[in-house]
Scaffold this motif. Sequence first.
Motif, PDB file in Angstrom:
ATOM      1  N   ALA A 109      92.246  56.762  19.181  1.00 41.18           N
ATOM      2  CA  ALA A 109      91.856  57.343  17.898  1.00 41.18           C
ATOM      3  C   ALA A 109      92.912  57.015  16.851  1.00 41.18           C
ATOM      4  O   ALA A 109      94.087  56.925  17.158  1.00 41.18           O
ATOM      5  N   ASP A 110      92.476  56.890  15.623  1.00 47.58           N
ATOM      6  CA  ASP A 110      93.366  56.565  14.506  1.00 47.58           C
ATOM      7  C   ASP A 110      94.006  57.846  13.973  1.00 47.58           C
ATOM      8  O   ASP A 110      93.317  58.719  13.446  1.00 47.58           O
ATOM      9  N   ILE A 111      95.314  57.973  14.118  1.00 45.91           N
ATOM     10  CA  ILE A 111      96.049  59.167  13.678  1.00 45.91           C
ATOM     11  C   ILE A 111      95.932  59.375  12.173  1.00 45.91           C
ATOM     12  O   ILE A 111      96.082  60.497  11.681  1.00 45.91           O
ATOM     13  N   ASP A 112      95.662  58.313  11.439  1.00 47.78           N
ATOM     14  CA  ASP A 112      95.548  58.382   9.983  1.00 47.78           C
ATOM     15  C   ASP A 112      94.106  58.326   9.490  1.00 47.78           C
ATOM     16  O   ASP A 112      93.856  58.065   8.309  1.00 47.78           O
ATOM     17  N   ALA A 113      93.151  58.592  10.372  1.00 45.23           N
ATOM     18  CA  ALA A 113      91.744  58.582   9.976  1.00 45.23           C
ATOM     19  C   ALA A 113      91.515  59.622   8.885  1.00 45.23           C
ATOM     20  O   ALA A 113      92.182  60.656   8.835  1.00 45.23           O
ATOM     21  N   THR A 114      90.586  59.321   8.000  1.00 42.97           N
ATOM     22  CA  THR A 114      90.270  60.244   6.905  1.00 42.97           C
ATOM     23  C   THR A 114      88.814  60.689   6.988  1.00 42.97           C
ATOM     24  O   THR A 114      87.983  59.993   7.566  1.00 42.97           O
ATOM     25  N   ASN A 115      88.544  61.829   6.386  1.00 40.69           N
ATOM     26  CA  ASN A 115      87.156  62.259   6.277  1.00 40.69           C
ATOM     27  C   ASN A 115      86.541  61.623   5.036  1.00 40.69           C
ATOM     28  O   ASN A 115      87.175  60.788   4.383  1.00 40.69           O
ATOM     29  N   GLU A 116      85.340  62.038   4.676  1.00 42.04           N
ATOM     30  CA  GLU A 116      84.645  61.419   3.537  1.00 42.04           C
ATOM     31  C   GLU A 116      85.358  61.645   2.209  1.00 42.04           C
ATOM     32  O   GLU A 116      85.149  60.911   1.257  1.00 42.04           O
ATOM     33  N   ASP A 117      86.244  62.646   2.151  1.00 40.18           N
ATOM     34  CA  ASP A 117      87.027  62.905   0.945  1.00 40.18           C
ATOM     35  C   ASP A 117      88.376  62.187   0.937  1.00 40.18           C
ATOM     36  O   ASP A 117      89.145  62.345  -0.006  1.00 40.18           O
ATOM     37  N   GLY A 118      88.676  61.457   2.012  1.00 36.52           N
ATOM     38  CA  GLY A 118      89.957  60.767   2.106  1.00 36.52           C
ATOM     39  C   GLY A 118      91.095  61.644   2.595  1.00 36.52           C
ATOM     40  O   GLY A 118      92.259  61.299   2.432  1.00 36.52           O
ATOM     41  N   THR A 119      90.765  62.764   3.213  1.00 32.95           N
ATOM     42  CA  THR A 119      91.768  63.698   3.696  1.00 32.95           C
ATOM     43  C   THR A 119      92.102  63.408   5.151  1.00 32.95           C
ATOM     44  O   THR A 119      91.211  63.223   5.973  1.00 32.95           O
ATOM     45  N   THR A 120      93.408  63.399   5.464  1.00 32.47           N
ATOM     46  CA  THR A 120      93.851  63.180   6.837  1.00 32.47           C
ATOM     47  C   THR A 120      94.138  64.517   7.512  1.00 32.47           C
ATOM     48  O   THR A 120      94.295  65.550   6.858  1.00 32.47           O
ATOM     49  N   ILE A 121      94.250  64.493   8.820  1.00 38.20           N
ATOM     50  CA  ILE A 121      94.604  65.701   9.563  1.00 38.20           C
ATOM     51  C   ILE A 121      96.020  66.154   9.191  1.00 38.20           C
ATOM     52  O   ILE A 121      96.311  67.347   9.167  1.00 38.20           O
ATOM     53  N   LEU A 122      96.902  65.213   8.849  1.00 43.50           N
ATOM     54  CA  LEU A 122      98.244  65.578   8.401  1.00 43.50           C
ATOM     55  C   LEU A 122      98.167  66.371   7.097  1.00 43.50           C
ATOM     56  O   LEU A 122      98.901  67.356   6.914  1.00 43.50           O
ATOM     57  N   SER A 123      97.285  65.990   6.208  1.00 43.31           N
ATOM     58  CA  SER A 123      97.088  66.732   4.959  1.00 43.31           C
ATOM     59  C   SER A 123      96.621  68.157   5.239  1.00 43.31           C
ATOM     60  O   SER A 123      97.119  69.114   4.640  1.00 43.31           O
ATOM     61  N   VAL A 124      95.676  68.293   6.141  1.00 38.73           N
ATOM     62  CA  VAL A 124      95.140  69.616   6.472  1.00 38.73           C
ATOM     63  C   VAL A 124      96.207  70.477   7.137  1.00 38.73           C
ATOM     64  O   VAL A 124      96.392  71.638   6.769  1.00 38.73           O
ATOM     65  N   ALA A 125      96.926  69.919   8.094  1.00 39.60           N
ATOM     66  CA  ALA A 125      97.979  70.676   8.779  1.00 39.60           C
ATOM     67  C   ALA A 125      99.054  71.120   7.797  1.00 39.60           C
ATOM     68  O   ALA A 125      99.583  72.235   7.897  1.00 39.60           O
ATOM     69  N   SER A 126      99.364  70.278   6.817  1.00 45.47           N
ATOM     70  CA  SER A 126     100.353  70.621   5.793  1.00 45.47           C
ATOM     71  C   SER A 126      99.833  71.700   4.859  1.00 45.47           C
ATOM     72  O   SER A 126     100.596  72.537   4.382  1.00 45.47           O
ATOM     73  N   LEU A 127      98.548  71.688   4.605  1.00 44.71           N
ATOM     74  CA  LEU A 127      97.928  72.663   3.715  1.00 44.71           C
ATOM     75  C   LEU A 127      97.920  74.068   4.321  1.00 44.71           C
ATOM     76  O   LEU A 127      98.144  75.054   3.621  1.00 44.71           O
ATOM     77  N   ILE A 128      97.690  74.148   5.621  1.00 39.61           N
ATOM     78  CA  ILE A 128      97.561  75.468   6.250  1.00 39.61           C
ATOM     79  C   ILE A 128      98.822  75.916   6.980  1.00 39.61           C
ATOM     80  O   ILE A 128      98.829  76.978   7.587  1.00 39.61           O
ATOM     81  N   GLY A 129      99.887  75.114   6.896  1.00 39.94           N
ATOM     82  CA  GLY A 129     101.175  75.550   7.413  1.00 39.94           C
ATOM     83  C   GLY A 129     101.381  75.399   8.903  1.00 39.94           C
ATOM     84  O   GLY A 129     102.195  76.112   9.490  1.00 39.94           O
ATOM     85  N   PHE A 130     100.688  74.467   9.523  1.00 41.07           N
ATOM     86  CA  PHE A 130     100.832  74.240  10.961  1.00 41.07           C
ATOM     87  C   PHE A 130     101.989  73.278  11.217  1.00 41.07           C
ATOM     88  O   PHE A 130     101.795  72.089  11.444  1.00 41.07           O
ATOM     89  N   SER A 131     103.211  73.795  11.204  1.00 44.89           N
ATOM     90  CA  SER A 131     104.388  72.935  11.305  1.00 44.89           C
ATOM     91  C   SER A 131     104.469  72.205  12.642  1.00 44.89           C
ATOM     92  O   SER A 131     104.900  71.051  12.682  1.00 44.89           O
ATOM     93  N   ASP A 132     104.066  72.840  13.735  1.00 46.11           N
ATOM     94  CA  ASP A 132     104.101  72.151  15.033  1.00 46.11           C
ATOM     95  C   ASP A 132     103.135  70.971  15.049  1.00 46.11           C
ATOM     96  O   ASP A 132     103.431  69.922  15.613  1.00 46.11           O
ATOM     97  N   THR A 133     101.990  71.135  14.412  1.00 42.30           N
ATOM     98  CA  THR A 133     101.017  70.047  14.333  1.00 42.30           C
ATOM     99  C   THR A 133     101.553  68.924  13.455  1.00 42.30           C
ATOM    100  O   THR A 133     101.420  67.741  13.801  1.00 42.30           O
TER     101      THR A 133
END
Length: 75
Positions: free
Chosen positions: A1-25
């Motif tokens: 799987a691509d760690i930098d894959a984006t959804n239809e809005d161009g958002t990555t899982i790293l962006s989401v984890a940073s938004l919700i404060g999941f530092s371990d993620t």
Amino acid sequence: ADIDATNEDGTTILSVASLIGFSDTVKYLLSKNANPNIPSHLPPLLNAVQWGYEDIVQLLLDAGAEVNKQADDGR
């Protein structure tokens, strides 16, 4: 799987984890070479700064996040 894959809005899982404060993620994704500088309307560093997640800010800076990186909408 691509760690930098984006959804239809161009958002990555790293962006989401940073938004919700999941530092371990965030730490895990960065250890797998997730790119903190992919163009997005939700750049990870901007998310972490806006929400005051100092630990995530430091992780992203240590991983080379661009300090002057703007969101796609110019923020």
